[in-house]
Design a protein around this motif. Structure first.
Motif, PDB file in Angstrom:
ATOM      1  N   ASP A  75      -8.417 -10.086   6.393  1.00 28.12           N
ATOM      2  CA  ASP A  75      -9.337  -8.948   6.303  1.00 28.12           C
ATOM      3  C   ASP A  75      -8.633  -7.646   6.666  1.00 28.12           C
ATOM      4  O   ASP A  75      -8.874  -6.600   6.043  1.00 28.12           O
ATOM      5  CB  ASP A  75     -10.543  -9.162   7.216  1.00 28.12           C
ATOM      6  CG  ASP A  75     -11.471 -10.265   6.721  1.00 28.12           C
ATOM      7  OD1 ASP A  75     -11.473 -10.500   5.496  1.00 28.12           O
ATOM      8  OD2 ASP A  75     -12.172 -10.881   7.542  1.00 28.12           O
ATOM      9  N   ILE A  76      -7.770  -7.696   7.674  1.00 33.16           N
ATOM     10  CA  ILE A  76      -7.011  -6.503   8.079  1.00 33.16           C
ATOM     11  C   ILE A  76      -6.105  -6.056   6.941  1.00 33.16           C
ATOM     12  O   ILE A  76      -6.022  -4.862   6.614  1.00 33.16           O
ATOM     13  CB  ILE A  76      -6.180  -6.782   9.347  1.00 33.16           C
ATOM     14  CG1 ILE A  76      -7.112  -6.945  10.554  1.00 33.16           C
ATOM     15  CG2 ILE A  76      -5.170  -5.665   9.594  1.00 33.16           C
ATOM     16  CD1 ILE A  76      -6.414  -7.376  11.824  1.00 33.16           C
ATOM     17  N   ALA A  77      -5.432  -7.028   6.311  1.00 32.51           N
ATOM     18  CA  ALA A  77      -4.545  -6.719   5.187  1.00 32.51           C
ATOM     19  C   ALA A  77      -5.329  -6.098   4.031  1.00 32.51           C
ATOM     20  O   ALA A  77      -4.852  -5.172   3.371  1.00 32.51           O
ATOM     21  CB  ALA A  77      -3.830  -7.979   4.723  1.00 32.51           C
ATOM     22  N   ALA A  78      -6.543  -6.592   3.802  1.00 27.10           N
ATOM     23  CA  ALA A  78      -7.384  -6.057   2.723  1.00 27.10           C
ATOM     24  C   ALA A  78      -7.772  -4.610   3.028  1.00 27.10           C
ATOM     25  O   ALA A  78      -7.767  -3.753   2.130  1.00 27.10           O
ATOM     26  CB  ALA A  78      -8.631  -6.919   2.563  1.00 27.10           C
ATOM     27  N   ARG A  79      -8.086  -4.349   4.289  1.00 24.96           N
ATOM     28  CA  ARG A  79      -8.418  -2.974   4.685  1.00 24.96           C
ATOM     29  C   ARG A  79      -7.210  -2.051   4.516  1.00 24.96           C
ATOM     30  O   ARG A  79      -7.338  -0.921   4.061  1.00 24.96           O
ATOM     31  CB  ARG A  79      -8.878  -2.936   6.141  1.00 24.96           C
ATOM     32  CG  ARG A  79     -10.312  -3.368   6.379  1.00 24.96           C
ATOM     33  CD  ARG A  79     -10.772  -2.945   7.757  1.00 24.96           C
ATOM     34  NE  ARG A  79     -12.112  -3.390   8.056  1.00 24.96           N
ATOM     35  CZ  ARG A  79     -12.802  -3.006   9.133  1.00 24.96           C
ATOM     36  NH1 ARG A  79     -12.240  -2.172  10.006  1.00 24.96           N
ATOM     37  NH2 ARG A  79     -14.030  -3.440   9.342  1.00 24.96           N
ATOM     38  N   GLN A  80      -6.059  -2.547   4.895  1.00 24.08           N
ATOM     39  CA  GLN A  80      -4.838  -1.749   4.774  1.00 24.08           C
ATOM     40  C   GLN A  80      -4.547  -1.418   3.313  1.00 24.08           C
ATOM     41  O   GLN A  80      -4.212  -0.271   2.987  1.00 24.08           O
ATOM     42  CB  GLN A  80      -3.652  -2.489   5.393  1.00 24.08           C
ATOM     43  CG  GLN A  80      -3.714  -2.597   6.911  1.00 24.08           C
ATOM     44  CD  GLN A  80      -2.612  -3.488   7.455  1.00 24.08           C
ATOM     45  OE1 GLN A  80      -2.169  -4.437   6.790  1.00 24.08           O
ATOM     46  NE2 GLN A  80      -2.164  -3.210   8.667  1.00 24.08           N
ATOM     47  N   ASP A  81      -4.688  -2.402   2.452  1.00 30.58           N
ATOM     48  CA  ASP A  81      -4.420  -2.185   1.026  1.00 30.58           C
ATOM     49  C   ASP A  81      -5.411  -1.181   0.432  1.00 30.58           C
ATOM     50  O   ASP A  81      -5.024  -0.321  -0.379  1.00 30.58           O
ATOM     51  CB  ASP A  81      -4.505  -3.507   0.255  1.00 30.58           C
ATOM     52  CG  ASP A  81      -3.349  -4.440   0.585  1.00 30.58           C
ATOM     53  OD1 ASP A  81      -2.319  -3.954   1.079  1.00 30.58           O
ATOM     54  OD2 ASP A  81      -3.493  -5.667   0.357  1.00 30.58           O
ATOM     55  N   LYS A  82      -6.669  -1.272   0.849  1.00 34.53           N
ATOM     56  CA  LYS A  82      -7.683  -0.332   0.356  1.00 34.53           C
ATOM     57  C   LYS A  82      -7.375   1.083   0.843  1.00 34.53           C
ATOM     58  O   LYS A  82      -7.491   2.057   0.085  1.00 34.53           O
ATOM     59  CB  LYS A  82      -9.072  -0.756   0.818  1.00 34.53           C
ATOM     60  CG  LYS A  82     -10.180   0.149   0.280  1.00 34.53           C
ATOM     61  CD  LYS A  82     -11.553  -0.312   0.735  1.00 34.53           C
ATOM     62  CE  LYS A  82     -12.630   0.625   0.181  1.00 34.53           C
ATOM     63  NZ  LYS A  82     -13.994   0.242   0.642  1.00 34.53           N
ATOM     64  N   ALA A  83      -6.982   1.188   2.117  1.00 35.88           N
ATOM     65  CA  ALA A  83      -6.643   2.499   2.682  1.00 35.88           C
ATOM     66  C   ALA A  83      -5.461   3.117   1.942  1.00 35.88           C
ATOM     67  O   ALA A  83      -5.476   4.310   1.613  1.00 35.88           O
ATOM     68  CB  ALA A  83      -6.324   2.362   4.168  1.00 35.88           C
ATOM     69  N   LEU A  84      -4.444   2.312   1.661  1.00 37.88           N
ATOM     70  CA  LEU A  84      -3.270   2.821   0.942  1.00 37.88           C
ATOM     71  C   LEU A  84      -3.632   3.286  -0.467  1.00 37.88           C
ATOM     72  O   LEU A  84      -3.114   4.296  -0.954  1.00 37.88           O
ATOM     73  CB  LEU A  84      -2.186   1.741   0.871  1.00 37.88           C
ATOM     74  CG  LEU A  84      -1.463   1.433   2.186  1.00 37.88           C
ATOM     75  CD1 LEU A  84      -0.562   0.218   2.024  1.00 37.88           C
ATOM     76  CD2 LEU A  84      -0.649   2.636   2.652  1.00 37.88           C
ATOM     77  N   GLU A  85      -4.528   2.560  -1.101  1.00 38.55           N
ATOM     78  CA  GLU A  85      -4.967   2.928  -2.447  1.00 38.55           C
ATOM     79  C   GLU A  85      -5.687   4.280  -2.424  1.00 38.55           C
ATOM     80  O   GLU A  85      -5.477   5.126  -3.288  1.00 38.55           O
ATOM     81  CB  GLU A  85      -5.899   1.842  -2.996  1.00 38.55           C
ATOM     82  CG  GLU A  85      -6.383   2.107  -4.412  1.00 38.55           C
ATOM     83  CD  GLU A  85      -7.312   1.008  -4.923  1.00 38.55           C
ATOM     84  OE1 GLU A  85      -7.976   1.248  -5.940  1.00 38.55           O
ATOM     85  OE2 GLU A  85      -7.375  -0.071  -4.299  1.00 38.55           O
ATOM     86  N   GLU A  86      -6.528   4.481  -1.402  1.00 37.44           N
ATOM     87  CA  GLU A  86      -7.275   5.732  -1.293  1.00 37.44           C
ATOM     88  C   GLU A  86      -6.357   6.889  -0.875  1.00 37.44           C
ATOM     89  O   GLU A  86      -6.519   8.020  -1.340  1.00 37.44           O
ATOM     90  CB  GLU A  86      -8.420   5.566  -0.293  1.00 37.44           C
ATOM     91  CG  GLU A  86      -9.492   4.601  -0.780  1.00 37.44           C
ATOM     92  CD  GLU A  86     -10.543   4.316   0.280  1.00 37.44           C
ATOM     93  OE1 GLU A  86     -10.285   4.609   1.475  1.00 37.44           O
ATOM     94  OE2 GLU A  86     -11.625   3.808  -0.066  1.00 37.44           O
ATOM     95  N   LEU A  87      -5.406   6.617  -0.011  1.00 38.61           N
ATOM     96  CA  LEU A  87      -4.477   7.652   0.455  1.00 38.61           C
ATOM     97  C   LEU A  87      -3.544   8.124  -0.652  1.00 38.61           C
ATOM     98  O   LEU A  87      -3.103   9.274  -0.653  1.00 38.61           O
ATOM     99  CB  LEU A  87      -3.660   7.131   1.640  1.00 38.61           C
ATOM    100  CG  LEU A  87      -4.420   6.958   2.950  1.00 38.61           C
ATOM    101  CD1 LEU A  87      -3.593   6.158   3.957  1.00 38.61           C
ATOM    102  CD2 LEU A  87      -4.792   8.320   3.540  1.00 38.61           C
TER     103      LEU A  87
END
Length: 225
Positions: A75-87
């Motif tokens: 779940d943490i990795a999924a959040r990180q990937d989503k954050a990177l996509e938005e950033l």
């Protein structure tokens, strides 16, 4: 009569010139007003754009860390990937928005051990805002990433850039790291110079004490004079 006519003609011509001059002055004044209004509108729009960008970065950071203690690694990795996509949508912006977006992206990539991407983001953060209070930190972190990539040449370059700012809070660590990497690369004279600069700058710090120890070791090994 002739003099009167000539006088009237001269006055008429003069008035005509003055009227034309007034028209030119008013035209220029109108242009100035338009420019001032345009600048004011641009400044307002720019200010709102910056506020919006900062708000977006803050929102991404919040969603990344909010109630994350009990999350699984997946779940943490999924959040990180989503954050990177938005950033990524904000990373090309200039100014404080681009700075903060890239710094957050760098931290996430570093946590994911994507050191190459993290280094690129730290350096992009510098480009976004130009020289400011975060510049030395970005260079320092880019150097750490370079070490993790076994890229001693760039590690040396970035530690050097970070250590040139004597007001940098981590300047002692940056100088020691600069000397250490130079030492590992067998660039003993450069290592000596960095260790000595550290001693000159903050002779009583713990990093300076370690630097003195390394200087003694290098001399005993015959690597420096």
């Amino acid at each position: 009569m002739i003099e009167k006519t000539e006088k009237q003609t001269i006055e008429t011509s003069l008035n005509s010139v003055l009227e034309k001059s007034k028209g030119i002055v008013f035209a220029v004044a109108a242009v100035v007003v338009v420019v001032i209004v345009a600048v004011a509108v641009f400044a307002t729009v720019r200010s709102k754009s910056i506020e919006k960008g900062i708000s977006q970065v803050d929102s991404i950071a919040y969603n990344l860390t909010n109630e994350s203690k009990d999350l699984s690694e997946t779940d943490i990795a999924a959040r990180q990937d989503k954050a990177l996509e938005e950033l990524a949508k904000l990373s090309d912006k200039s100014g404080v928005v681009g700075l903060r977006a890239n710094m957050l992206a760098a931290e996430i990539n570093f946590a994911k051990k994507n050191y190459d991407q993290a280094r690129s983001a730290w350096l992009k953060a510098i480009q976004a805002k130009g020289k400011n209070y975060t510049t030395s930190l970005c260079y320092y972190n880019a150097a750490v990433c370079s070490e993790n990539l076994n890229d001693s040449e760039n590690a040396i370059a970035y530690y050097k850039s970070a250590s040139e700012d004597e007001d940098f809070l981590l300047v002692d660590h940056a100088l020691f790291s600069l000397a250490r990497v130079n030492e590992d690369a067998k660039k003993y004279d450069d290592a000596k110079a960095a260790y000595e600069k550290l001693n000159e700058l903050h002779s009583s710090s713990s990093w300076a004490q370690l630097a003195k120890t390394r200087l003694i070791a290098l001399k005993n090994a015959g690597n420096i004079q």
